[in-house]
Design an enzyme around this catalytic site. Structure first.
Site, PDB file in Angstrom:
ATOM      1  N   ASP A 179       0.908  -1.139   0.000  1.00 22.90           N
ATOM      2  CA  ASP A 179       0.000   0.000   0.000  1.00 22.90           C
ATOM      3  C   ASP A 179       0.948   1.188   0.000  1.00 22.90           C
ATOM      4  OD1 ASP A 179      -1.406   2.308   0.973  1.00 22.90           O
ATOM      5  OD2 ASP A 179      -3.049   0.966   1.506  1.00 22.90           O
ATOM      6  N   HIS A 180       1.030   1.891  -1.129  1.00 20.77           N
ATOM      7  CA  HIS A 180       2.125   2.873  -1.218  1.00 20.77           C
ATOM      8  C   HIS A 180       1.981   4.001  -0.190  1.00 20.77           C
ATOM      9  CE1 HIS A 180      -0.616   5.264  -3.746  1.00 20.77           C
ATOM     10  NE2 HIS A 180       0.209   6.275  -3.575  1.00 20.77           N
ATOM     11  N   HIS A 242      -5.889   2.829   1.408  1.00 21.27           N
ATOM     12  CA  HIS A 242      -5.089   3.938   1.946  1.00 21.27           C
ATOM     13  C   HIS A 242      -5.726   4.616   3.166  1.00 21.27           C
ATOM     14  CE1 HIS A 242      -3.134   3.215  -1.772  1.00 21.27           C
ATOM     15  NE2 HIS A 242      -3.879   3.981  -2.524  1.00 21.27           N
TER      16      HIS A 242
END
Ligand code: BG6
Length: 488
Positions: A179-180, A242
């Site tokens: 999950d960046h 996110h």
């Protein structure tokens, strides 16, 4: 760090070009890759090694934060790369891939440590994982790891199905789900802000905090991704992953130790205490919006339904705001608000912690109104932390005014999210990767919302592009006597 082979599926794709090659290159410059390191790019295009290496070089010249000036570094870097042409759905190619991996292992003296990175369309995640197992690529004398991009499933059931298949080939502690947002330096910093500062640590609970607001607003629209986005919406694209990850990172309590296991344990506790939404209650706690035409930075832009590839009657959410409750002793009674949207006034990811204003009546006699103390954590594109306090202004007869204590780190040479995440994966640290139980509990929380959207149990509010989102989002907080801070 162990020597290893890094097998990149989807190596001619956009993510590889924009993020992964530049990240590996910057890690090399910082001497953060293993001594013996081999990268094998896998893709559908037929390329020679030399053609692939020049593709990699091009990507660095265009996208790397540090450009390859020094040719010796560049050559050294490109020598690491080999290419394997492969149709991921067919068995044949996997045999040649295995031979190539083994050949490079022999040449470079790499023990059989293998990292597989799936930078491909989600429909191939399980296919590739299983073929890695069947072909023998996954039977190593060393370790094996799997890095997997989002989205992990389309809803609860599909995520569970996918996980069941992937876990036939990899153990949970071998899987690194990206999950960046967890790679963003300020998200990684949340843990230190909360736990390395006794002054915040002491206040991190319902006795002192009035509410928490987590915003991720974007100015971009759907761009060329309508095919994907029109079936996903903001709820799958941003909220399930996110936004809930940022919520977990903000709400978690002090872990016993700062290890991946203990931090993930605390995150899990947050999700277990998250009050589930019933489908019929979604309308009370969730706002769904879609952008119409408007203006962003003085430029007229079209509405979502006019975007290429979007159906004219689309009911897809490009904006979601929600109120969440964490029913544990620390957070009981403190609303957490999240909101995210495309085509909003500004690009900004930030978290605002509003403290309880217990002194507001103290100054009534003087006709003064102390504002609440706010801790603002700016995540993207600006990074910083600020604290709003009350102070007397000697130039205005000692009138009480808000003042801000600000900290903005110098971000010029700060590594990008993908560098931080890749480095962690290379050294086997899974702290900032998403555990299966986080994925599953997030989908569980989101599932009734998906169904309520599907059945149109709540209105779809249109908001003009360039605004703060629909009016209903403002009202959501107003119901509790709060407001979104930092809105214009
Ligand atoms: C991605 C979403 O995961 O995150 C995109 O798919 C979104 O729709 C992007 O634009 C936002 O990321 P960032 O890092 O720009 O905030």
């Amino acid at each position: 760090m162990d020597s290893m082979t890094f097998v990149l599926f989807g190596s001619t794709g956009d993510l590889a070009k924009r993020k992964i090659f530049p990240a590996i290159y910057n890690l090399l410059l910082d001497q953060k890759i293993p001594r013996a390191f081999s990268v094998i790019g896998v893709g559908r295009q037929e390329l020679t090694d030399v053609e692939f290496q020049s593709f990699v070089e091009q990507s660095l010249r265009t996208f790397s934060r540090r450009k390859p000036e020094d040719d010796s570094n560049l050559e050294e870097f490109l020598r690491i790369f080999r290419y394997c042409h492969l149709d991921v759905t067919k068995n044949e190619g996997y045999q040649s891939l295995l031979e190539m991996v083994q050949c490079r292992e022999k040449e470079l003296g790499i023990p059989e440590n293998r990292m597989f990175y799936l930078s491909v369309a989600p429909k191939f995640f399980d296919v590739i994982a299983l073929k890695i197992k069947e072909s023998g690529l996954g039977s190593t004398k060393g370790w094996k790891r799997l890095i997997i991009e989002k989205p992990f499933g389309h809803d609860l059931k599909s995520a569970q199905d996918l996980n069941e298949k992937v876990s036939k080939a990899f153990e949970e502690d071998e899987i690194y789900r990206i999950d960046h947002y967890l790679g963003k330096p300020m998200v990684q910093n949340l843990e230190a802000l909360e736990f390395a500062n006794p002054v915040f640590q002491a206040l991190w609970n319902n006795q002192y905090i009035a509410n928490v607001q987590i915003t991720a607003s974007e100015t971009v629209g759907v761009e060329e991704r309508a095919g994907y986005y029109d079936h996903a919406g903001a709820i799958r694209d941003m909220v399930q992953n996110h936004m809930l990850q940022m919520l977990m990172m903000t709400a978690m309590q002090l872990p016993k130790r700062l290890t991946a296991k203990d931090i993930r344990h605390e995150k899990r506790k947050v999700m277990e205490s998250l009050r589930p939404l019933r489908k019929d209650d979604v309308v009370k706690h969730v706002v769904r919006g879609q952008y119409g035409p408007g203006e962003i930075q003085n430029k007229a832009v079209i509405g979502y339904r006019e975007e290429p590839g979007v159906t004219r009657s689309s009911m897809t959410d490009t904006f979601v705001a929600a109120r969440l409750w964490i029913d544990d002793p620390f957070w009981k009674g403190v609303p957490f608000y999240i909101r995210t949207g495309k085509r909003m006034r500004e690009k900004s990811t930030h978290i605002v912690i509003e403290f309880k204003n217990t002194v507001k009546d103290l100054y009534i006699a003087q006709n003064e109104k102390p504002v609440p103390n706010l801790l603002v954590i700016q995540i993207n594109p600006n990074e910083g932390v600020s604290l709003q306090l009350n102070s007397k202004n000697p130039l205005k007869s000692g009138q009480i005014e808000p003042v801000t204590v600000d900290f903005s780190p110098d971000t010029k040479d700060v590594p990008e999210a993908y560098e931080l995440l890749l480095f962690d994966a290379l050294r086997g640290d899974s702290t900032f990767f998403v555990h299966w139980n986080e994925v599953e509990s997030s989908w569980k929380w989101v599932q009734p919302i998906l169904e309520a959207f599907e059945e149109n149990l709540l209105p779809l509010h249109l908001y003009p592009a360039g605004s703060e989102g629909p009016e209903a989002s403002r009202k959501l907080l107003e119901e509790d006597g709060f407001q979104w801070w930092l809105d214009k």
